[in-house]
Design a protein around this motif. Structure first.
Motif, short mmCIF file in Angstrom:
data_model
loop_
_atom_site.label_atom_id
_atom_site.label_comp_id
_atom_site.label_asym_id
_atom_site.label_seq_id
_atom_site.Cartn_x
_atom_site.Cartn_y
_atom_site.Cartn_z
N LEU A 12 41.66 58.66 37.47
CA LEU A 12 42.58 57.68 38.13
C LEU A 12 41.63 56.35 38.92
CD1 LEU A 12 45.11 56.79 39.65
CD2 LEU A 12 44.64 57.48 41.25
N LEU A 13 40.54 56.84 38.74
CA LEU A 13 39.28 55.66 38.85
C LEU A 13 39.49 54.86 37.92
CD1 LEU A 13 37.72 54.47 41.09
CD2 LEU A 13 35.56 55.90 39.99
N THR A 14 38.66 55.27 36.55
CA THR A 14 38.81 54.46 35.94
C THR A 14 40.14 53.37 35.13
OG1 THR A 14 37.91 56.67 34.58
CG2 THR A 14 38.35 54.70 32.83
N LEU A 15 41.58 54.58 35.84
CA LEU A 15 42.38 53.27 35.33
C LEU A 15 42.03 51.76 36.55
CD1 LEU A 15 45.23 55.73 34.52
CD2 LEU A 15 44.11 54.01 32.70
N PHE A 16 41.98 52.33 37.42
CA PHE A 16 41.47 51.24 38.25
C PHE A 16 40.60 50.08 38.10
CE2 PHE A 16 39.14 49.54 42.06
CZ PHE A 16 40.15 49.03 43.27
N THR A 17 39.94 50.71 37.37
CA THR A 17 38.02 50.50 37.13
C THR A 17 39.12 48.67 35.64
OG1 THR A 17 36.29 51.12 37.95
CG2 THR A 17 35.95 50.25 36.11
N ALA A 18 39.72 49.47 34.98
CA ALA A 18 40.37 48.62 33.62
C ALA A 18 41.16 47.47 33.88
CB ALA A 18 40.62 50.06 32.66
N ALA A 19 41.90 47.57 34.86
CA ALA A 19 43.05 46.66 35.59
C ALA A 19 41.81 45.73 36.48
CB ALA A 19 43.90 47.38 36.24
N ALA A 20 40.89 46.73 36.94
CA ALA A 20 40.10 44.89 38.01
C ALA A 20 39.10 44.21 36.91
CB ALA A 20 39.27 46.34 38.53
N MET A 21 39.14 44.93 35.69
CA MET A 21 38.09 44.14 34.28
C MET A 21 38.76 43.04 33.44
SD MET A 21 36.46 47.54 32.53
CE MET A 21 35.37 46.84 31.55
N TRP A 22 40.56 43.92 33.46
CA TRP A 22 41.03 42.76 32.62
C TRP A 22 41.43 41.66 33.42
CZ3 TRP A 22 46.49 41.73 35.43
CH2 TRP A 22 47.42 41.26 34.57
N TRP A 23 41.44 41.72 35.51
CA TRP A 23 41.71 41.33 36.50
C TRP A 23 40.95 39.80 35.84
CZ3 TRP A 23 39.19 39.06 40.64
CH2 TRP A 23 40.12 38.12 40.95
N LEU A 24 39.59 40.17 36.14
CA LEU A 24 37.65 39.57 35.68
C LEU A 24 38.08 38.80 34.58
CD1 LEU A 24 35.54 38.76 37.64
CD2 LEU A 24 34.27 40.81 36.35
N SER A 25 38.52 39.01 33.37
CA SER A 25 38.76 38.35 32.58
C SER A 25 39.39 37.25 32.37
CB SER A 25 39.29 39.32 31.24
OG SER A 25 40.44 40.80 31.01
N LEU A 26 40.92 37.81 33.16
CA LEU A 26 41.37 36.33 33.33
C LEU A 26 41.06 35.17 33.66
CD1 LEU A 26 44.69 37.89 34.94
CD2 LEU A 26 44.05 37.30 32.42
#
Length: 153
Positions: A12-26
């Protein structure tokens, strides 16, 4: 801060981190990569991550012990063979490789900074409490193992 220890399941922490990475990449410029380099790096990281995860799970299954990271006190045996001869946390390392694959796909250098934050969180709120439990359960045997084998790689 003790309230965070062993509370968030690592996937779950990995999914949260992946979502944050996507958001940052925007909000950041992507690194220019050829499609060949991008595909090769993504697939390589996924392959290595899957290999670490699979080898870790196989070792735990052979030892007939739990893979539940939220209840390290239920561990029935200390696994020191197989992939555990090289890293104490192959399944967490697998998650890092999956995040590296995602960062490669996003072509975002800034997203990689979140992987370091993920690793720091895992070290302090997941790995450290697990290792305390293992030290209580396996005392000197775990201490010797910890001296021989690194936490990550």
């Amino acid at each position: 801060m003790l309230s965070l220890e062993n509370k968030i399941p690592p996937p779950l922490l990995t999914l949260f981190t992946a979502a944050a990475m996507w958001w940052l990449s925007l909000f950041t410029s992507p690194v220019e990569l050829t499609s060949t380099v991008k595909i090769f790096s993504v697939l390589s990281f996924i392959f290595v991550g899957a290999l670490f995860a699979l080898l870790g799970i196989i070792s735990f299954r052979r030892a007939k012990t739990t893979i539940n990271p939220l209840k390290p006190e239920t561990t029935s045996s200390l696994v020191t063979t197989g992939i555990y001869q090289f890293t104490r946390n192959p399944m967490y390392l697998a998650l890092v490789f999956f995040l590296l694959a995602w960062a490669s796909y996003l072509a975002s250098v800034w997203a990689i900074t979140l992987i370091f934050l993920f690793m720091m969180y895992m070290q302090y709120f997941q790995i450290a409490p697990e290792e305390k439990a293992l030290a209580r359960l396996f005392n000197g045997e775990f201490t010797q193992y910890k001296k021989r084998v690194r936490t990550w790689l």
